[in-house]
Structure formats: structure tokens, C-alpha cells
Motif scaffolding. Structure first.
Motif, PDB file in Angstrom:
ATOM      1  N   PRO A 237       0.903  -1.326   0.116  1.00  0.00           N
ATOM      2  CA  PRO A 237      -0.009   0.081  -0.001  1.00  0.00           C
ATOM      3  C   PRO A 237       0.628   1.088  -0.007  1.00  0.00           C
ATOM      4  O   PRO A 237       0.344   2.241  -0.577  1.00  0.00           O
ATOM      5  CB  PRO A 237      -0.736  -0.185   1.147  1.00  0.00           C
ATOM      6  N   CYS A 238       1.881   1.365   0.534  1.00  0.00           N
ATOM      7  CA  CYS A 238       2.862   2.427   0.674  1.00  0.00           C
ATOM      8  C   CYS A 238       3.311   2.820  -0.803  1.00  0.00           C
ATOM      9  O   CYS A 238       3.433   3.912  -1.053  1.00  0.00           O
ATOM     10  CB  CYS A 238       4.054   2.287   1.463  1.00  0.00           C
ATOM     11  N   PHE A 239       3.673   1.820  -1.721  1.00  0.00           N
ATOM     12  CA  PHE A 239       3.910   1.872  -2.916  1.00  0.00           C
ATOM     13  C   PHE A 239       2.978   2.317  -3.759  1.00  0.00           C
ATOM     14  O   PHE A 239       3.099   3.183  -4.827  1.00  0.00           O
ATOM     15  CB  PHE A 239       4.926   0.637  -3.640  1.00  0.00           C
ATOM     16  N   ILE A 240       2.036   2.035  -3.700  1.00  0.00           N
ATOM     17  CA  ILE A 240       0.607   2.340  -4.397  1.00  0.00           C
ATOM     18  C   ILE A 240       0.358   3.799  -3.903  1.00  0.00           C
ATOM     19  O   ILE A 240       0.099   4.688  -4.978  1.00  0.00           O
ATOM     20  CB  ILE A 240      -0.644   1.555  -4.169  1.00  0.00           C
ATOM     21  N   ARG A 241       0.373   4.306  -2.661  1.00  0.00           N
ATOM     22  CA  ARG A 241       0.153   5.360  -2.612  1.00  0.00           C
ATOM     23  C   ARG A 241       1.394   6.667  -2.868  1.00  0.00           C
ATOM     24  O   ARG A 241       1.154   7.785  -3.070  1.00  0.00           O
ATOM     25  CB  ARG A 241       0.111   5.767  -1.082  1.00  0.00           C
ATOM     26  N   ASP A 242       2.443   6.072  -3.240  1.00  0.00           N
ATOM     27  CA  ASP A 242       3.501   6.746  -3.984  1.00  0.00           C
ATOM     28  C   ASP A 242       3.297   6.985  -5.383  1.00  0.00           C
ATOM     29  O   ASP A 242       4.510   7.481  -6.022  1.00  0.00           O
ATOM     30  CB  ASP A 242       4.974   6.055  -3.250  1.00  0.00           C
ATOM     31  N   ASN A 243       2.469   6.404  -5.880  1.00  0.00           N
ATOM     32  CA  ASN A 243       2.242   6.361  -7.459  1.00  0.00           C
ATOM     33  C   ASN A 243       3.161   5.641  -8.190  1.00  0.00           C
ATOM     34  O   ASN A 243       3.591   5.990  -9.154  1.00  0.00           O
ATOM     35  CB  ASN A 243       2.247   7.982  -7.742  1.00  0.00           C
ATOM     36  N   ARG A 244       3.754   4.326  -7.648  1.00  0.00           N
ATOM     37  CA  ARG A 244       4.657   3.866  -8.391  1.00  0.00           C
ATOM     38  C   ARG A 244       3.924   2.922  -9.427  1.00  0.00           C
ATOM     39  O   ARG A 244       2.751   2.552  -9.143  1.00  0.00           O
ATOM     40  CB  ARG A 244       5.185   2.739  -7.317  1.00  0.00           C
ATOM     41  N   ASN A 245       4.316   2.865 -10.551  1.00  0.00           N
ATOM     42  CA  ASN A 245       3.757   2.129 -11.624  1.00  0.00           C
ATOM     43  C   ASN A 245       4.165   0.708 -11.603  1.00  0.00           C
ATOM     44  O   ASN A 245       3.681  -0.288 -11.975  1.00  0.00           O
ATOM     45  CB  ASN A 245       3.950   2.404 -13.095  1.00  0.00           C
ATOM     46  N   TYR A 246       5.526   0.172 -10.964  1.00  0.00           N
ATOM     47  CA  TYR A 246       6.070  -1.277 -10.847  1.00  0.00           C
ATOM     48  C   TYR A 246       6.806  -1.262  -9.633  1.00  0.00           C
ATOM     49  O   TYR A 246       7.220  -0.369  -9.048  1.00  0.00           O
ATOM     50  CB  TYR A 246       7.171  -1.292 -11.975  1.00  0.00           C
ATOM     51  N   LEU A 247       6.526  -2.448  -9.141  1.00  0.00           N
ATOM     52  CA  LEU A 247       7.447  -2.867  -8.007  1.00  0.00           C
ATOM     53  C   LEU A 247       7.931  -4.359  -8.224  1.00  0.00           C
ATOM     54  O   LEU A 247       7.049  -5.161  -8.434  1.00  0.00           O
ATOM     55  CB  LEU A 247       6.366  -2.948  -6.680  1.00  0.00           C
ATOM     56  N   THR A 248       9.213  -4.428  -8.383  1.00  0.00           N
ATOM     57  CA  THR A 248       9.902  -5.725  -8.670  1.00  0.00           C
ATOM     58  C   THR A 248      10.407  -6.335  -7.478  1.00  0.00           C
ATOM     59  O   THR A 248      11.158  -5.808  -6.638  1.00  0.00           O
ATOM     60  CB  THR A 248      11.017  -5.289  -9.533  1.00  0.00           C
ATOM     61  N   VAL A 249       9.943  -7.408  -7.163  1.00  0.00           N
ATOM     62  CA  VAL A 249      10.320  -8.307  -5.954  1.00  0.00           C
ATOM     63  C   VAL A 249      11.093  -9.449  -6.698  1.00  0.00           C
ATOM     64  O   VAL A 249      10.622 -10.406  -7.479  1.00  0.00           O
ATOM     65  CB  VAL A 249       9.296  -8.999  -5.228  1.00  0.00           C
ATOM     66  N   ALA A 250      12.459  -9.627  -6.279  1.00  0.00           N
ATOM     67  CA  ALA A 250      13.340 -10.560  -7.025  1.00  0.00           C
ATOM     68  C   ALA A 250      13.517 -11.975  -5.765  1.00  0.00           C
ATOM     69  O   ALA A 250      13.882 -11.529  -4.798  1.00  0.00           O
ATOM     70  CB  ALA A 250      14.685  -9.947  -7.452  1.00  0.00           C
ATOM     71  N   LEU A 251      13.623 -12.901  -6.384  1.00  0.00           N
ATOM     72  CA  LEU A 251      13.603 -14.186  -5.450  1.00  0.00           C
ATOM     73  C   LEU A 251      14.848 -14.822  -6.095  1.00  0.00           C
ATOM     74  O   LEU A 251      14.852 -15.228  -7.292  1.00  0.00           O
ATOM     75  CB  LEU A 251      12.561 -15.181  -5.617  1.00  0.00           C
ATOM     76  N   GLY A 252      15.883 -15.056  -5.437  1.00  0.00           N
ATOM     77  CA  GLY A 252      17.156 -15.818  -5.890  1.00  0.00           C
ATOM     78  C   GLY A 252      17.385 -17.027  -5.027  1.00  0.00           C
ATOM     79  O   GLY A 252      17.449 -17.095  -3.935  1.00  0.00           O
ATOM     80  N   CYS A 253      17.903 -18.100  -5.983  1.00  0.00           N
ATOM     81  CA  CYS A 253      18.369 -19.337  -5.375  1.00  0.00           C
ATOM     82  C   CYS A 253      19.845 -19.517  -6.234  1.00  0.00           C
ATOM     83  O   CYS A 253      20.388 -18.696  -6.701  1.00  0.00           O
ATOM     84  CB  CYS A 253      17.684 -20.485  -5.590  1.00  0.00           C
ATOM     85  N   THR A 254      20.408 -20.534  -5.996  1.00  0.00           N
ATOM     86  CA  THR A 254      21.906 -20.945  -6.390  1.00  0.00           C
ATOM     87  C   THR A 254      21.837 -20.655  -7.975  1.00  0.00           C
ATOM     88  O   THR A 254      22.630 -19.622  -8.610  1.00  0.00           O
ATOM     89  CB  THR A 254      22.602 -22.200  -6.103  1.00  0.00           C
ATOM     90  N   GLY A 255      21.071 -21.301  -8.937  1.00  0.00           N
ATOM     91  CA  GLY A 255      20.959 -21.380 -10.186  1.00  0.00           C
ATOM     92  C   GLY A 255      19.907 -20.756 -11.137  1.00  0.00           C
ATOM     93  O   GLY A 255      19.772 -20.601 -11.937  1.00  0.00           O
ATOM     94  N   GLY A 256      18.843 -20.439 -10.214  1.00  0.00           N
ATOM     95  CA  GLY A 256      17.586 -19.739 -10.641  1.00  0.00           C
ATOM     96  C   GLY A 256      16.817 -20.560 -11.518  1.00  0.00           C
ATOM     97  O   GLY A 256      15.918 -20.265 -12.390  1.00  0.00           O
TER      98      GLY A 256
END
Length: 279
Positions: free
Chosen positions: A230-249
Motif C-alpha cells: 500500500p505504501c508503494f501504491i500511495r507513492d504512485n509507483r507503476n511497478y514494484l519488482t520483487v526478486a527471488l534468488g536461489c543458486t542457479g535460478g
């Protein structure tokens, strides 16, 4: 009128982006000084062009500092404006310039190629914060084309929540807003039957779901995103990227990205999922 600005580092794929947008029906303009944007946008709008893509980059560096105010001005005129910023790791850019034998726009007798790239990165950093970033370091051209088409097609009036899997051994994606490390969890790679599969496969999902620590971390990440979205939505962001990493992907990070995307999509959020190493 829909107006997409393309910017980013030299060698990161801006020419590919413009070509894709042209194929999608956009009227494209390359290398336009920032201060001309309002006049050109108004002119093309009056000429009946509904979809326009304009490239603004370091070649017009003398006007880049004006870009934030100009973008605000254009939006106030009623234009649907979004900015797509392409970037890549320095070593990747050096390799691309070496392969194509092109000169960097900032080349001179005083700077090495790496110094030129760093200078360009510094000059463009304020611009990158204005839009959606894509790290093209490990992308082939076809994958980049597909991602750009996704960028064009999504509802521009809502924030898009993007979940991206990656492998740490290939580097952290530059375009991530949040990075979560799931390498501490059981690894399907060590099971010969599961090794050739990915986190999209039912057998890998069953393996991971049988471990309580996997479900606990998945729940913790889900709650974190729910709390702060909700904070990013209020900040008028168009995109929020959440990256998940393991060893090889290939396994754990892919599973997490898919599950988080499914949860937030079901919850009514506009979502995307990308698997960098699978592409």
C-alpha cells in the motif's frame, strides 16, 4: 495519447526496444533532446498519432536534468506517459561494445570504455528512478522483446507487482526493488530426478511444499509484500519488482516467484512473473 519514453545505458538494448514498439504500432523518435519533448508530443498528438515512443539518453546529456520537470509537465497536459529504463552490468556492456566495435557516445582520449560507462551510469541514475527498469545483462533479444510487449500491454492506471526469479551465481538483477535469498532452503538440484525440472513442475513443487521451512519463508515474504505494497501504491509507483534468488535460478526461486504471483493475482493485484535464467 500514449507516450513511452525509452532511456538507459548505451548498449543495453534501446534500439531493440524502439524496434519492438514500432512493430506494435508506435510512432518512434530516436535521440530527442529533453526540452523538445512537450512540443513534439503536442505536435504528434495533433497529427493524430495515438501511440508514440521517444528515446532520450546520454547523447542529449545537457538536458537530462530537466527531464523530471518535463515529464510532470507532459502528464499535466493529459498525456499517458511512462518511462522504460534499460540497463546492464558494466562487464556485459564492455563485451557488447567489443563485439559490435561501436564507439561509446562519451568516448574521448581521456576516458577508458569502463570509465565512460560509469560516467553514463552516473548521469542517467536520476532518470532511472523515474520509470520501470529492466536489467538486460542476461537476456537474449527475444526475451527482451517479449518483456517490452508485456510492459506495453498492462493497465497503466494500476501498479504492477512483478516477481522475478534469478540465480545468484549469475548476479543479482539490477532492476530489483526487493531481493530475497532462498538459498538456505532444501535444494531439488541434488535429487537426480528433480534436477532437470524447474520450479514450475509439480514434482519440484511437491518436494518444496513438504518442507516446513519453505512454507514459513514463503509466508514471511508474502506478508512483507502485503504490508508494504500500500505504501508503494500511495507513492504512485507503476511497478514494484520483487526478486527471488536461489543458486542457479531453476528450482526454488522459480517456485517462490510462481506462488507469490498466484497469491497476489488471486487477491486482485495486477501481477507479472519473469524467470531470468529459464529464458
Amino acid at each position: 495519447m500514449q507516450l513511452i519514453l525509452i532511456s538507459g545505458l548505451s548498449g543495453s538494448g534501446k534500439s531493440i526496444a524502439l524496434t519492438v514498439l514500432e512493430d506494435c504500432g508506435f510512432y518512434c523518435v530516436d535521440n530527442l533532446p529533453a526540452q523538445l519533448l512537450p512540443n513534439i508530443a503536442g505536435y504528434l498528438d495533433r497529427a493524430g498519432h495515438a501511440r508514440i515512443a521517444i528515446s532520450v539518453d546520454v547523447r542529449s546529456s545537457g538536458t537530462l536534468d530537466q527531464l523530471p520537470q518535463i515529464i510532470t509537465q507532459i502528464k499535466e497536459q493529459g498525456f499517458d506517459l511512462r518511462l522504460l529504463f534499460l540497463e546492464a552490468k558494466t562487464d556485459t556492456l564492455v563485451k557488447r561494445f567489443s563485439e559490435t566495435r561501436r564507439r561509446h557516445p562519451l568516448s574521448s582520449d581521456q576516458f577508458t570504455l569502463k570509465e565512460c560507462i560509469q560516467l553514463e551510469r552516473d548521469l542517467l541514475e536520476p532518470v532511472g528512478d523515474l520509470g520501470h527498469r529492466i536489467d538486460t545483462s542476461d537476456l537474449n533479444p527475444n526475451t527482451l522483446r517479449a518483456w517490452i510487449k508485456e510492459f506495453v500491454d498492462f493497465d497503466r492506471s494500476r501498479l504492477t507487482l512483478l516477481f522475478q526469479s534469478f540465480g545468484f551465481k549469475h548476479g543479482i538483477p539490477l532492476d530489483a526493488d526487493f531481493v530475497f535469498d532462498v538459498r538456505c532452503l532444501p535444494n531439488p538440484h541434488y535429487d537426480p530426478v528433480l534436477r532437470p525440472l524447474t520450479g514450475k513442475d509439480a514434482a519440484v513443487a511437491a518436494f518444496l511444499e513438504s518442507d516446513a521451512s519453505v512454507q514459513k519463508m514463503l509466508g514471511d515474504i508474502r506478508r512483507f509484500v502485503e504490508d508494504w505494497l500500500p505504501c508503494f501504491i500511495r507513492d504512485n509507483r507503476n511497478y514494484l519488482t520483487v526478486a527471488l534468488g536461489c543458486t542457479g535460478g531453476q528450482h526454488r526461486s522459480v517456485y517462490f516467484a510462481e506462488k507469490l504471483m498466484e497469491h497476489f493475482h488471486t487477491d486482485g493485484q495486477q501481477t507479472m512473473v519473469r524467470h531470468r535464467e529459464l529464458s
